[in-house]
Design a protein around this motif. Structure first.
Motif, short mmCIF file in Angstrom:
data_model
loop_
_atom_site.label_atom_id
_atom_site.label_comp_id
_atom_site.label_asym_id
_atom_site.label_seq_id
_atom_site.Cartn_x
_atom_site.Cartn_y
_atom_site.Cartn_z
N ILE A 161 7.38 49.41 112.45
CA ILE A 161 6.80 50.57 112.86
C ILE A 161 6.05 50.36 114.22
O ILE A 161 6.00 50.98 115.05
CB ILE A 161 6.19 51.55 111.97
CG1 ILE A 161 7.18 52.07 110.94
CG2 ILE A 161 5.37 52.55 112.45
CD1 ILE A 161 6.35 52.85 109.65
N LYS A 162 5.35 49.38 113.93
CA LYS A 162 4.41 48.82 115.15
C LYS A 162 5.08 48.38 116.46
O LYS A 162 4.95 48.72 117.57
CB LYS A 162 3.39 47.64 114.66
CG LYS A 162 2.58 48.08 113.88
CD LYS A 162 1.50 46.79 113.35
CE LYS A 162 0.39 47.22 112.37
NZ LYS A 162 -0.32 46.08 112.00
N GLU A 163 6.26 47.48 116.16
CA GLU A 163 7.30 47.40 117.12
C GLU A 163 7.79 48.41 117.98
O GLU A 163 7.76 48.56 119.19
CB GLU A 163 8.27 46.35 116.62
CG GLU A 163 9.18 45.97 117.66
CD GLU A 163 10.48 44.94 117.02
OE1 GLU A 163 11.64 44.66 117.64
OE2 GLU A 163 9.97 44.55 116.10
N ASP A 164 8.40 49.71 117.04
CA ASP A 164 8.83 50.51 117.72
C ASP A 164 7.79 51.38 118.77
O ASP A 164 8.16 51.73 119.84
CB ASP A 164 9.36 51.69 116.66
CG ASP A 164 10.03 52.79 117.17
OD1 ASP A 164 9.46 53.78 117.70
OD2 ASP A 164 11.26 52.87 117.35
N GLU A 165 6.50 51.65 118.13
CA GLU A 165 5.42 52.29 118.74
C GLU A 165 5.03 51.67 120.16
O GLU A 165 4.72 52.18 121.18
CB GLU A 165 4.19 52.32 117.88
CG GLU A 165 4.47 53.48 116.74
CD GLU A 165 3.17 53.54 115.99
OE1 GLU A 165 2.29 52.56 115.95
OE2 GLU A 165 2.97 54.40 115.15
N SER A 166 5.37 50.12 120.39
CA SER A 166 4.83 49.34 121.55
C SER A 166 6.01 49.71 122.33
O SER A 166 5.89 49.47 123.55
CB SER A 166 4.85 47.85 121.00
OG SER A 166 6.11 47.35 120.39
N MET A 167 7.29 49.80 121.78
CA MET A 167 8.29 50.15 122.76
C MET A 167 8.58 51.48 123.36
O MET A 167 8.72 51.76 124.47
CB MET A 167 9.66 49.77 122.12
CG MET A 167 10.03 48.29 121.70
SD MET A 167 11.43 47.98 120.66
CE MET A 167 12.61 48.60 121.90
N PHE A 168 8.08 52.57 122.61
CA PHE A 168 8.42 53.84 122.91
C PHE A 168 7.18 54.83 122.86
O PHE A 168 7.20 55.94 123.33
CB PHE A 168 9.52 54.62 121.94
CG PHE A 168 10.78 53.74 121.76
CD1 PHE A 168 11.58 53.75 122.76
CD2 PHE A 168 10.87 52.95 120.78
CE1 PHE A 168 12.92 53.21 122.75
CE2 PHE A 168 12.51 52.35 120.66
CZ PHE A 168 13.23 52.42 121.72
N GLY A 169 6.03 54.20 122.50
CA GLY A 169 4.80 55.10 122.67
C GLY A 169 4.61 55.91 121.50
O GLY A 169 5.68 56.03 120.54
N THR A 170 3.74 56.74 121.37
CA THR A 170 3.36 57.50 120.36
C THR A 170 3.07 59.11 120.79
O THR A 170 3.07 59.78 119.93
CB THR A 170 2.37 57.24 119.27
OG1 THR A 170 1.01 57.09 120.54
CG2 THR A 170 2.30 55.87 118.90
N GLU A 171 3.46 59.26 121.97
CA GLU A 171 3.13 60.64 122.63
C GLU A 171 4.24 61.72 122.54
O GLU A 171 4.11 62.76 122.10
CB GLU A 171 2.57 60.38 124.00
CG GLU A 171 1.26 59.59 123.90
CD GLU A 171 0.15 60.10 123.06
OE1 GLU A 171 -0.24 61.20 123.31
OE2 GLU A 171 -0.50 59.31 122.73
#
Length: 342
Positions: free
Chosen positions: A277-287
């Motif tokens: 999940i952290k890896e995805d958030e770093s790639m695509f953001g959370t906004e």
């Protein structure tokens, strides 16, 4: 002198000598009419009517009661024979109708809707395998209690129903995975946040309330799916060609299962999920919020009880089937690959 000899012209051989009792009496016209009336009343055929007349002609004295009884016996035999013939014809017709109706049996809208509901729920979960394994697990669930849940009460013993349902499951799983792939790729291309994308997947495809640990497991699973899609996009897509998404994702999951085990809620999988999940958030953001859009599947709630669906873990079913198949191979039994992969 012989008595015969004293009467010229009346000498007979033994065979020619007249019957001292005289010829047998013939039935009167009234007797014949009576026999005909009995035969007609009992609806006897010609052969039995003649037989009654023959018996009457040999009778000495009044035989009305015996003849009437005989006629009733013959009539009963005729009725029994005709009834057996009629029953046999009816049976043949019923068998033909049943054969034709079973050959043309189709799922009702209620049954197909229920099957879709369960398959959508499973396919939106953190699965360890897809294709043939999932189809076999689904059919195993139907045989062991799931049939009535999707309005297929006779599934376990009905081969016609099993063939029709197998074809339906195979096609729907393939079609639904195709749609899932499209919206996964769109979420990557449009850089949507993982949390909003996961919530959308759950809302559209899952039945009932999804527990927090399951939400996290699905979120991690979707993060892996999005990572796989990104790798394929970076590699370059050829329009109209097979992306190879599902084989690539399945191969990655197989490796992870070999490392972390089959229980997607074990500490090892939970730790992996957090990192994913952290890896995805770093790639695509959370906004950026994901909206299903025209390419997504519309939510179809179906008519299956939510608790009945949530009580089943397809990964456990697939694991149990895998153990059974391994045991069959060790015993030398051939593996049943008739259903093939999808």
């Amino acid at each position: 002198m012989d008595m015969m000899g004293s009467m010229p012209g009346l000498a007979f051989t033994r065979a020619e000598q007249p019957n001292p009792r005289g010829p047998p009496p013939q039935p009167s016209h009234a007797q014949k009419q009576n026999v005909d009336k009995i035969a007609t009343d009992l609806k006897l055929n010609d052969a039995n009517r003649k037989f009654m007349h023959d018996v009457t002609s040999d009778a000495n004295g009044p035989m009305h009661a015996i003849i009437a009884l005989l006629g009733q016996v013959l009539a009963a035999q005729e009725r029994e024979a005709n009834t057996r013939l009629a029953i046999e014809k009816i049976g043949n017709r019923v068998h033909a109708l049943e054969k034709n109706s079973r050959a043309n049996w189709q799922l009702t809208l209620k049954q197909s809707g229920a099957l879709k509901q369960v398959l959508r729920h499973w396919l939106a979960g953190p699965l360890n395998s897809y294709g043939r394994d999932l189809t076999l697990a689904f059919e195993d669930w139907l045989r062991h209690g799931g049939g009535p849940q999707v309005h297929l009460n006779n599934y376990k013993n009905d081969q016609v129903m099993q063939r029709e349902v197998h074809a339906f499951i195979t096609k729907y799983q393939s079609d639904h995975r195709g749609n899932l792939r499209k919206i996964i790729f769109r979420s990557v291309e449009e850089r949507h946040s993982l949390s909003s994308f996961t919530r959308s997947i759950i809302a559209q495809h899952r039945t009932g309330t999804t527990e927090p640990q399951t939400v996290k497991a699905i979120e991690a699973h979707m993060a892996l799916a999005r990572k796989t899609a990104q790798i394929i996009i970076d590699r370059g897509l050829t329009k109209g060609a097979d992306t190879g998404f599902w084989p690539d994702l399945s191969a990655e999951i197989k490796t992870l299962v070999a490392t972390h085990g089959k229980d997607r809620y074990s500490p090892e999988w939970v730790a992996w999920g957090k990192d994913m999940i952290k890896e995805d958030e770093s790639m695509f953001g959370t906004e950026r919020v994901f909206f299903p859009g025209p390419g997504a599947l519309t939510a179809q709630r179906g008519n299956v009880n939510a608790s009945a669906i949530q009580a089943v873990d397809p990964n456990i079913l697939m694991s149990n089937l895998s153990i059974e198949m391994d045991a069959m191979e060790e015993d030398g039994a051939p593996e049943d690959d008739e259903m093939g992969d999808i």
